[in-house]
Design an enzyme around this catalytic site. Structure first.
Site, mmCIF file in Angstrom:
data_model
loop_
_atom_site.group_PDB
_atom_site.id
_atom_site.type_symbol
_atom_site.label_atom_id
_atom_site.label_comp_id
_atom_site.label_asym_id
_atom_site.label_seq_id
_atom_site.Cartn_x
_atom_site.Cartn_y
_atom_site.Cartn_z
ATOM 1 N N ASN A 160 0.694 -1.224 0.132
ATOM 2 C CA ASN A 160 0.161 0.135 -0.290
ATOM 3 C C ASN A 160 0.410 1.266 0.419
ATOM 4 O OD1 ASN A 160 -2.660 1.534 0.661
ATOM 5 N ND2 ASN A 160 -1.512 2.222 2.087
ATOM 6 N N TYR B 240 1.804 10.171 -11.843
ATOM 7 C CA TYR B 240 0.977 9.458 -10.706
ATOM 8 C C TYR B 240 0.524 8.464 -11.753
ATOM 9 C CZ TYR B 240 -2.470 7.963 -7.229
ATOM 10 O OH TYR B 240 -2.939 6.850 -6.172
ATOM 11 N N LYS C 171 0.767 4.142 -11.962
ATOM 12 C CA LYS C 171 0.088 3.402 -10.819
ATOM 13 C C LYS C 171 -0.729 2.043 -12.251
ATOM 14 C CE LYS C 171 -1.002 4.523 -6.852
ATOM 15 N NZ LYS C 171 -0.395 3.656 -5.468
#
Length: 272
Positions: free
Chosen positions: A96, A166, A170
């Site tokens: 995470n 970002y 991802k």
């Protein structure tokens, strides 16, 4: 006539497939936000939980805090070894730990690209690399118990403005999840990811604080998700813990969107 092959896929689930008693878990970035919510829920379901964080002082009560920076392979290996020594085994890994970035491709210098990718992508690799020997042992002793779940993002599957770096990180997490699922399925280790929409976490709170009009920015983020509100950390944690539990014993290489409908829904304007 050939010998029958054991049908492990149709093995009966335990009476309560969400009961994690007897299982052990490690959550990276587990001292705040989605990670802390996940660690709390894993523990509430009966798992013994360790939290790996650069600053583990916020680790939920009852969990084992271990300090590590996921950009350091030496740190991560030592922290995973410490967690396993404390817990006695490792069945569940939740990857995470991550950071955000704002801007177009022109906004972030090379060193920022390297830093975000190092944390968001290679950090998952370092943690999994250290954990996999323990997960394989857990799978051999208790089939169906070993899993890795990554916190990915809606940014991996939808084009969002001002999120180039970002989103790239991802997108890599989603591809990594699929590749790892293929690599480790025959070892009994399931690999999945959860794609949150904009979640009401400390990181989003810091972004809002930097806006010229934080209230207006929050309203815009709420409106961007069809349900009209931000996703909660606890809602994302529920999806992560589902994937880690025996209830998802046949689920691997999957991504679950927890995004208020942002990825799949195309609503007409209100009142039309």
């Amino acid at each position: 006539m050939t010998d029958a092959t054991p049908d492990t896929a149709s093995a009966a689930l335990p009476a309560d497939p969400y009961d994690l008693t007897g299982l052990t878990a490690l959550v990276t970035g587990g001292a705040s936000g989605i990670g802390a919510a996940t660690a709390r829920l894993l523990a509430a379901r009966g798992a013994r939980v360790a939290v790996l964080d650069r600053d583990p002082s916020g680790a939920p009560e009852g969990t084992v805090p271990v300090q590590a920076d996921v950009t350091s392979d030496e740190d991560v290996r030592a922290a995973v070894a410490q967690a396993v020594a404390e817990l006695g085994s490792l069945h569940i890994l939740v990857g995470n730990a991550g950071i955000g970035a704002v801007g177009t491709v022109e906004s972030n210098a090379d060193d920022e690209w390297q830093r975000v990718l190092d944390i968001n992508v290679v950090g998952l690799v370092r943690t999994a690399r250290a954990a996999l020997p323990h997960l394989r042992r857990a799978a051999a002793v208790r089939p169906g118990s070993a899993s890795i779940t990554h916190t990915c993002s809606i940014a991996a599957t939808a084009g969002l403005p001002q999120r180039a770096l970002y989103s790239a990180s991802k997108g890599a997490v989603l591809a990594l999840t699929l590749a790892m699922a293929a690599d480790h399925v025959r070892e009994g280790v399931r690999v999945n990811c959860v794609n949150p929409g904009t979640a009401d976490t400390p990181w989003v709170g810091r972004l809002l604080d930097q806006a010229d009009d934080p209230g207006a920015e929050r309203a815009a983020l709420n409106a961007r998700q069809p349900m009209g509100r931000l996703v909660s950390a606890e809602e994302v944690a529920a999806a992560i813990v589902h994937l880690a539990s025996p209830a998802a014993a046949s689920t691997t290489g999957a991504s679950i969107a927890v995004d208020g409908g942002m990825q799949g829904l195309r609503l007409r304007p209100a009142g039309s």
